[in-house]
Design a protein around this motif. Structure first.
Motif, PDB file in Angstrom:
ATOM      1  N   HIS A  27       0.819  -1.215   0.000  1.00 25.75           N
ATOM      2  CA  HIS A  27       0.000   0.000   0.000  1.00 25.75           C
ATOM      3  C   HIS A  27       0.850   1.261   0.000  1.00 25.75           C
ATOM      4  O   HIS A  27       0.505   2.239   0.634  1.00 25.75           O
ATOM      5  N   TRP A  28       1.978   1.246  -0.720  1.00 24.14           N
ATOM      6  CA  TRP A  28       2.843   2.437  -0.706  1.00 24.14           C
ATOM      7  C   TRP A  28       2.099   3.671  -1.149  1.00 24.14           C
ATOM      8  O   TRP A  28       2.398   4.779  -0.721  1.00 24.14           O
ATOM      9  N   GLN A  29       1.075   3.489  -1.973  1.00 23.70           N
ATOM     10  CA  GLN A  29       0.333   4.667  -2.444  1.00 23.70           C
ATOM     11  C   GLN A  29      -0.401   5.362  -1.301  1.00 23.70           C
ATOM     12  O   GLN A  29      -0.530   6.583  -1.292  1.00 23.70           O
ATOM     13  N   PHE A  30      -0.874   4.559  -0.328  1.00 21.20           N
ATOM     14  CA  PHE A  30      -1.511   5.166   0.856  1.00 21.20           C
ATOM     15  C   PHE A  30      -0.561   6.128   1.550  1.00 21.20           C
ATOM     16  O   PHE A  30      -0.941   7.229   1.942  1.00 21.20           O
ATOM     17  N   TYR A  31       0.680   5.677   1.709  1.00 20.69           N
ATOM     18  CA  TYR A  31       1.642   6.505   2.441  1.00 20.69           C
ATOM     19  C   TYR A  31       1.972   7.768   1.666  1.00 20.69           C
ATOM     20  O   TYR A  31       2.261   8.803   2.243  1.00 20.69           O
ATOM     21  N   LEU A  33      -0.300   9.245  -0.283  1.00 22.12           N
ATOM     22  CA  LEU A  33      -1.496  10.081  -0.189  1.00 22.12           C
ATOM     23  C   LEU A  33      -1.532  10.891   1.098  1.00 22.12           C
ATOM     24  O   LEU A  33      -1.971  12.041   1.104  1.00 22.12           O
ATOM     25  N   ILE A  34      -1.084  10.248   2.197  1.00 21.36           N
ATOM     26  CA  ILE A  34      -1.248  10.955   3.465  1.00 21.36           C
ATOM     27  C   ILE A  34      -0.141  11.970   3.733  1.00 21.36           C
ATOM     28  O   ILE A  34      -0.198  12.687   4.722  1.00 21.36           O
TER      29      ILE A  34
END
Lengths: 317, 299
Positions: A27-31, A33-34
């Motif tokens: 989920h690198w994209q989550f990190y 995004l935040i």
């Protein structure tokens, strides 16, 4: 035994690490995004928290927060040695307690009353109308108060005169200030605050009402024995939050309501911080008062939470 | 539902009780509506009728003088335009940041969401206070720029919690897993599945942030110096509360007339300033309720 325990802990640790690595990889994209919102919180919330150390420093704009020399508790002493301090604390507390005493029970009463009447146009209109003042801005609300209570033009004084009384300069009487603040807040926010309780009431199990009816309970008895216990958790949580804000009175509104005549009742900690800090540029002194205020609030909310947990079993965390 | 059933066999005591409730609610409505009706009626009356206290409920000597005075005031027009600007861009920034944060926080597979929740909840319990917050805005050279109105209050913790609760309950994990199987990335899933499915919560966020922006005055008061940047609320404060109308050097009759017009204009100004909110209110009311209810499920 001890060995087993450490083994279990280390196992859990590696499990945690594994989960973290897996989460990062998947989920690198989550990190990504935040990053912007996290930066926002760091810059506009956490750096100012750290910045409040200037309460213990002689802050000067040139030297900055880190470069300014330490001053210890000088500014706190300065504040508490000033006789003004106690009148500020008193004004803040009295206004808050008055506010809680009135604005905590009224939304509950409104919600209970609304819950008794039949679904229909009347109920919907009451909800819509009581909810509307919430959308009025503080500036407009305060202007309305000033205009409606004005000695020359205000409708309140026209009514008083029509009834044969003398007109009152409401805004100029320190004794009236607290009531004006609290009751205008009731007018603006009661409908909005009732929504939470209406939601809680809607969630009560209908079987409880059936059972109460079987036992021959009157409407009033049903309110006492079914409705009130049903909304108790919501009541507790709102009370904790209110108590936590005991010292954080509605600063924006108080500031607008202030005038030289009612200052003896309307000067509270927050307005004093604003005047000392931003109008007089006593940054360290104002921050010390603000910090004192925040710490008292934090202690109050922690205390209220523990107390609520003990008494009712409900709490924020 | 329960009320309907029980009316059949309401006892005498219950009927009295119910009547008292109806009377109470009618009184509540009157108390809330009267000041609003009075302001609107005054705004449509003549300057003389307002200043001589002839208005009680309905407009007296109907006139639009007050509104003419409002729309001839250049400060008000500039403020109106500025407020629209701040409301539009402020809401855009706020909603984007809120969704970016709330969606990852709603997923169980997102490692670190516990600490991150604490990270934002703590800011509700403790804050640096007014002065340190002002100093950071100053250090970022945002003072007296439009950014000062858009960025420092961009995210409200409460809205993040509401959005997170919504995502948690309405985007099931199975859906995420299924799309992962099909090779859909998190970002694509957010853009093409979550956002279209979350229109109700996005409506709630837009409305809450927009009303907040439209109504706020304090940040503008402390961060802005140039009049050309002032939002409407600050202009309102200057006209309505601080009373900056000058009347020096005029003859008495003319001054009297101007004073009456200034009094009347205040009523019209209040109505004009509240119109955008009043227009959207009936549409948004239900969404607002939903927002409060979602928030109250898990506070």
């Amino acid at each position: 035994m001890a060995k087993q325990q450490t083994l279990a802990i280390s196992k859990r640790k590696t499990g945690l690490r594994k989960r973290a690595v897996r989460s990062f990889r998947k989920h690198w994209q989550f990190y990504l995004l935040i990053i912007p919102p996290v930066l926002y919180f760091i810059i506009f919330k956490y750096i100012p928290m750290f910045g409040s150390i200037i309460a213990f420093k002689d802050y000067s704009v040139v030297q900055g927060i880190l470069g300014s020399p330490w001053a210890g508790f000088k500014y706190f002493k300065m504040f508490f040695d000033n006789p003004m301090a106690w009148s500020l604390i008193k004004n803040t507390m009295v206004l808050s307690l008055y506010h809680i005493a009135v604005s905590f029970p009224l939304p509950i009463i409104l919600a209970l009353a609304l819950n008794e009447i039949r679904q229909g146009i009347f109920k919907r209109s009451v909800q819509m109308i009581t909810y509307a003042p919430y959308f009025i801005s503080t500036v407009v609300l305060v202007s309305m108060i000033i205009m409606l209570t004005s000695p020359r033009l205000g409708i309140f004084n026209h009514i008083l005169e029509a009834l044969g009384f003398h007109s009152i300069n409401f805004m100029g009487e320190p004794g009236m200030f607290r009531s004006i603040y609290v009751w205008s807040d009731v007018w603006q926010n009661t409908g909005y605050s009732a929504v939470v309780y209406l939601a809680a009431l809607a969630g009560i199990d209908p079987a409880l009402y059936e059972a109460a009816k079987m036992d021959g309970a009157s409407r009033f008895q049903k309110i006492i024995h079914v409705d009130l216990p049903g909304i108790l958790p919501a009541m507790t949580i709102i009370l904790i939050l209110t108590v936590g804000n005991l010292m954080a009175v509605g600063f924006e509104k108080i500031y607008l309501l202030q005038n030289p005549l009612n200052l003896s009742a309307s000067e509270v900690l927050a307005t004093y911080v604003y005047k000392m800090g931003l109008l007089n540029a006593n940054f360290s002194f104002a921050t010390a008062i603000g910090l004192f205020n925040s710490v008292v609030n934090l202690i109050l909310i922690l205390f209220a939470n523990v107390l609520a947990k003990r008494i009712s079993g409900n709490s924020l965390w | 539902m329960t009320a309907k059933k029980s009316t059949i066999k309401d006892t005498f005591g219950d009927k009295v009780f119910l009547t008292v409730i109806y009377i109470f609610l009618i009184l509540v409505i009157l108390v809330i509506l009267y000041p609003l009706i009075y302001i609107v009626s005054s705004s449509f009356s003549s300057p003389l009728a307002v200043s001589s206290g002839k208005v009680w409920l309905w407009p007296v000597h109907f006139s639009l003088e007050g509104y003419k005075a409002v729309f001839n005031n250049s400060q008000v027009i500039v403020g109106y335009a500025n407020s629209l600007f701040y409301t539009f861009f402020g809401t855009l920034i706020s909603v984007t940041l809120t969704v970016l944060f709330a969606y990852p926080l709603s997923r169980k597979s997102f490692f670190g969401r516990g600490p991150l929740m604490f990270f934002i909840l703590f800011t509700m319990l403790f804050s640096g206070g007014l002065i340190p917050e002002y100093l950071i805005v100053k250090d970022l050279h945002m003072l007296d720029t439009r950014w000062a109105m858009l960025i420092p209050k961009a995210i409200a913790v409460w809205q993040v919690i509401i959005a997170r609760t919504f995502f948690q309950t309405s985007i099931p994990d199975e859906l995420v897993e299924a799309s992962e199987m099909d090779g859909c990335s998190d970002l694509r899933f957010l853009m093409s599945i979550v956002i279209p499915l979350s229109k109700p919560i996005i409506a709630v966020l837009v409305l809450m942030y927009a009303v907040f922006q439209w109504n706020s005055y304090f940040d503008a008061m402390i961060y802005l110096k140039s009049e050309s940047l002032f939002p409407l609320q600050v202009v309102l404060r200057n006209i309505l509360i601080v009373n900056t109308t000058s009347s020096a050097g005029m003859d008495a009759g003319k001054m009297m007339e101007l004073k009456q017009l200034a009094d009347l204009m205040k009523y019209s100004l209040i109505v004009v300033a509240s119109i955008p909110v009043l227009i959207i209110y009936p549409f948004v009311q239900r969404h607002f309720m939903k927002g409060v209810m979602i928030g109250s499920i898990k506070g």
